[in-house]
Write an enzyme that holds these catalytic residues in place. Structure first.
Site, PDB file in Angstrom:
ATOM      1  N   ASN A  39       7.032   0.755  -5.441  1.00  0.00           N
ATOM      2  CA  ASN A  39       5.788   0.024  -5.190  1.00  0.00           C
ATOM      3  C   ASN A  39       5.282  -0.662  -6.459  1.00  0.00           C
ATOM      4  O   ASN A  39       4.111  -1.027  -6.544  1.00  0.00           O
ATOM      5  CB  ASN A  39       4.716   0.972  -4.655  1.00  0.00           C
ATOM      6  CG  ASN A  39       5.131   1.640  -3.364  1.00  0.00           C
ATOM      7  OD1 ASN A  39       5.653   0.983  -2.463  1.00  0.00           O
ATOM      8  ND2 ASN A  39       4.929   2.939  -3.265  1.00  0.00           N
TER       9      ASN A  39
ATOM     10  N   HIS B 235      -2.255   6.133   6.442  1.00  0.00           N
ATOM     11  CA  HIS B 235      -1.490   7.095   5.655  1.00  0.00           C
ATOM     12  C   HIS B 235      -1.774   8.541   6.052  1.00  0.00           C
ATOM     13  O   HIS B 235      -2.892   8.891   6.429  1.00  0.00           O
ATOM     14  CB  HIS B 235      -1.796   6.906   4.167  1.00  0.00           C
ATOM     15  CG  HIS B 235      -0.810   7.569   3.260  1.00  0.00           C
ATOM     16  ND1 HIS B 235      -0.975   8.851   2.796  1.00  0.00           N
ATOM     17  CD2 HIS B 235       0.376   7.128   2.746  1.00  0.00           C
ATOM     18  CE1 HIS B 235       0.042   9.169   2.017  1.00  0.00           C
ATOM     19  NE2 HIS B 235       0.882   8.144   1.972  1.00  0.00           N
TER      20      HIS B 235
ATOM     21  N   GLU C  47      -5.762   1.067   6.580  1.00  0.00           N
ATOM     22  CA  GLU C  47      -5.139   0.475   5.404  1.00  0.00           C
ATOM     23  C   GLU C  47      -5.275  -1.039   5.529  1.00  0.00           C
ATOM     24  O   GLU C  47      -5.176  -1.582   6.632  1.00  0.00           O
ATOM     25  CB  GLU C  47      -3.657   0.845   5.306  1.00  0.00           C
ATOM     26  CG  GLU C  47      -3.396   2.323   5.066  1.00  0.00           C
ATOM     27  CD  GLU C  47      -1.922   2.637   4.957  1.00  0.00           C
ATOM     28  OE1 GLU C  47      -1.168   1.839   4.347  1.00  0.00           O
ATOM     29  OE2 GLU C  47      -1.497   3.674   5.490  1.00  0.00           O
TER      30      GLU C  47
ATOM     31  N   SER D  49       1.828   0.509   4.694  1.00  0.00           N
ATOM     32  CA  SER D  49       2.892   0.818   3.742  1.00  0.00           C
ATOM     33  C   SER D  49       4.287   0.811   4.333  1.00  0.00           C
ATOM     34  O   SER D  49       5.265   0.639   3.606  1.00  0.00           O
ATOM     35  CB  SER D  49       2.633   2.191   3.106  1.00  0.00           C
ATOM     36  OG  SER D  49       2.600   3.203   4.097  1.00  0.00           O
TER      37      SER D  49
ATOM     38  N   ASP E 108      -8.175   1.592   2.744  1.00  0.00           N
ATOM     39  CA  ASP E 108      -7.164   1.991   1.768  1.00  0.00           C
ATOM     40  C   ASP E 108      -6.391   0.732   1.362  1.00  0.00           C
ATOM     41  O   ASP E 108      -5.607   0.191   2.139  1.00  0.00           O
ATOM     42  CB  ASP E 108      -6.236   3.027   2.407  1.00  0.00           C
ATOM     43  CG  ASP E 108      -5.202   3.573   1.428  1.00  0.00           C
ATOM     44  OD1 ASP E 108      -4.950   2.922   0.400  1.00  0.00           O
ATOM     45  OD2 ASP E 108      -4.624   4.639   1.719  1.00  0.00           O
TER      46      ASP E 108
ATOM     47  N   HIS F  29      -1.587  -0.796  -1.102  1.00  0.00           N
ATOM     48  CA  HIS F  29      -0.482  -1.751  -1.250  1.00  0.00           C
ATOM     49  C   HIS F  29      -0.959  -3.196  -1.387  1.00  0.00           C
ATOM     50  O   HIS F  29      -0.130  -4.107  -1.455  1.00  0.00           O
ATOM     51  CB  HIS F  29       0.482  -1.604  -0.079  1.00  0.00           C
ATOM     52  CG  HIS F  29       1.156  -0.267  -0.057  1.00  0.00           C
ATOM     53  ND1 HIS F  29       2.318  -0.011  -0.735  1.00  0.00           N
ATOM     54  CD2 HIS F  29       0.800   0.908   0.528  1.00  0.00           C
ATOM     55  CE1 HIS F  29       2.669   1.250  -0.566  1.00  0.00           C
ATOM     56  NE2 HIS F  29       1.753   1.829   0.195  1.00  0.00           N
TER      57      HIS F  29
ATOM     58  N   LYS G  37       0.683   1.950  -7.984  1.00  0.00           N
ATOM     59  CA  LYS G  37       1.575   0.997  -7.317  1.00  0.00           C
ATOM     60  C   LYS G  37       1.585  -0.296  -8.137  1.00  0.00           C
ATOM     61  O   LYS G  37       2.209  -0.342  -9.172  1.00  0.00           O
ATOM     62  CB  LYS G  37       1.144   0.829  -5.864  1.00  0.00           C
ATOM     63  CG  LYS G  37       1.313   2.139  -5.088  1.00  0.00           C
ATOM     64  CD  LYS G  37       0.941   2.033  -3.646  1.00  0.00           C
ATOM     65  CE  LYS G  37       1.283   3.299  -2.884  1.00  0.00           C
ATOM     66  NZ  LYS G  37       0.585   4.515  -3.352  1.00  0.00           N
TER      67      LYS G  37
END
Length: 381
Positions: A37, A124, A170, A174, A199, A202, A232
């Site tokens: 990541n 997640h 998110e 991910s 979240d 990413h 990440k």
């Protein structure tokens, strides 16, 4: 009962995983990086390395040696939090040891008894486990389905729910590389007096003005909390929650994973703060990454597979054994591509998770997809 008998059930469980092609093991990193990541290539940044060297020379300790509420609170932690709050446009930021700990900490502390937590089904696992371990009622909404979120809140209210609702998503998922419908979700949150917890693991560093994330235009609102991981695209470790100051103060006073854990290394606070400076000073990193993502999208579509439009490109295989065999074949050819199996992803969706980072170049990307085209002739997708 001897020790061997005590261990039998664990060995039996591992054998069961092996039969399902789900047994995991640790392997050393090797080959071209299509698995990490480290999207902006900052984990080996010379600028971050210099900042750490200078910090050590100036007396910054390696370890915090205690909780933030004891002697573990350092100027480096506070400087990172102040910089992050300003950078992301939030009232306050709080630094935790990891993204997993942060999700668990927030969702076991802030939602209260009588509240409702609505989780996207693909958010997640740390968010799922935090919500389940907390005091609020939990409902699961279909992936990226705002109507399912709205229906969950309305049915809870109709059944007598009188607390606050918490919507947990998110911004960039991910394992699928797709984006949450944040604009629709904040409208639902506003209409139903709910909090929206996003979240950005990413997306931080990759998207938004200056790498501030996909939720950047929502930061600073009273009903929005955002998680920005530092391990990440920022190339360090730890995670930041950006939120209204009162919620951060509540976490400091009530959050057990924050109160009773040794604080993160002050050096990681220095590294993360330096990474934020790099985001501001080196926009060309995001531009180079965007070009790699576009190239990868073209290459994967030429194979008849869908492009995600993000640095995360899932190649759905379905069968666990075939996914792992294809990953191993690519690894043997020098490409670090990993197979992902249940329970990390839903049953029947084992996949290759290919990620684009600045640790590779355009020639590497082209070579990977040429190899994938050849190997899938031998291992059916």
């Amino acid at each position: 009962m001897n020790g061997r008998t005590l261990l039998d059930r664990y060995e039996a469980s591992l054998r069961g995983l092996a039969r399902k092609n789900r047994l995991r093991s640790l392997t050393a990193r090797s080959g071209l990086d299509f698995a990490s990541n480290d999207y902006l290539g900052l984990a080996r940044s010379k600028r971050i390395a210099r900042a750490l060297t200078e910090a050590l020379a100036a007396g910054t300790p390696v370890g915090a040696t205690g909780s933030r509420l004891l002697r573990g609170n350092t100027p480096e932690h506070e400087a990172l939090e102040a910089k992050a709050a300003d950078f992301f446009g939030a009232e306050r930021a709080l630094f935790f040891g990891s993204g997993y700990v942060t999700n668990f900490a927030v969702l076991t502390t802030l939602p209260q008894k009588g509240d409702l937590v609505v989780l996207d089904e693909l958010v997640h696992v740390s968010a799922h486990e935090g919500a389940q371990a907390g005091r609020a009622e939990v409902k699961i909404a279909g992936h990226n389905d705002p109507n399912a979120v709205k229906d969950a809140i309305q049915s809870w209210r109709a059944a007598g729910g009188a607390g606050r609702a918490w919507i947990v998503v998110e911004s960039l998922y991910s394992m699928d590389g797709d984006r949450a419908p944040l604009r629709q979700l904040i409208e639902i949150a506003d209409r139903h007096d709910a909090f929206l917890y996003i979240d950005e693991a990413h997306a931080t560093g990759v998207y938004g003005p200056g790498g501030r994330g996909l939720a950047q235009d929502l930061e600073g609102r009273d009903n929005v909390l955002v998680l920005h991981t530092c391990g990440k695209a920022l190339g360090a470790s730890g995670a930041l929650v950006t939120a209204p100051a009162v919620l951060c103060d509540y976490l400091i006073n009530r959050c057990r994973p924050f109160i009773y854990a040794t604080a993160s290394s002050p050096l990681m606070a220095v590294a993360a703060a330096t990474a934020l400076d790099i985001l501001a000073d080196e926009p060309e990193r995001r531009e180079r990454l965007a070009k790699l993502v576009a190239l990868a999208g073209q290459k994967i579509q030429m194979l008849g597979l869908p492009a995600s439009g993000s640095p995360i490109l899932p190649v759905i295989i379905g069968d666990n054994a075939r996914a792992m065999a294809l990953a191993e074949a690519l690894q043997m050819r020098g490409f670090d591509v990993r197979g992902i199996r249940p329970p990390t992803v839903p049953e029947g969706t084992a996949r290759l998770r290919i990620s684009m980072t600045l640790n590779v170049n355009e020639c590497d990307v082209a070579a990977l997809f040429n190899a994938l085209a050849e190997e899938r002739e031998h291992i059916s997708i």
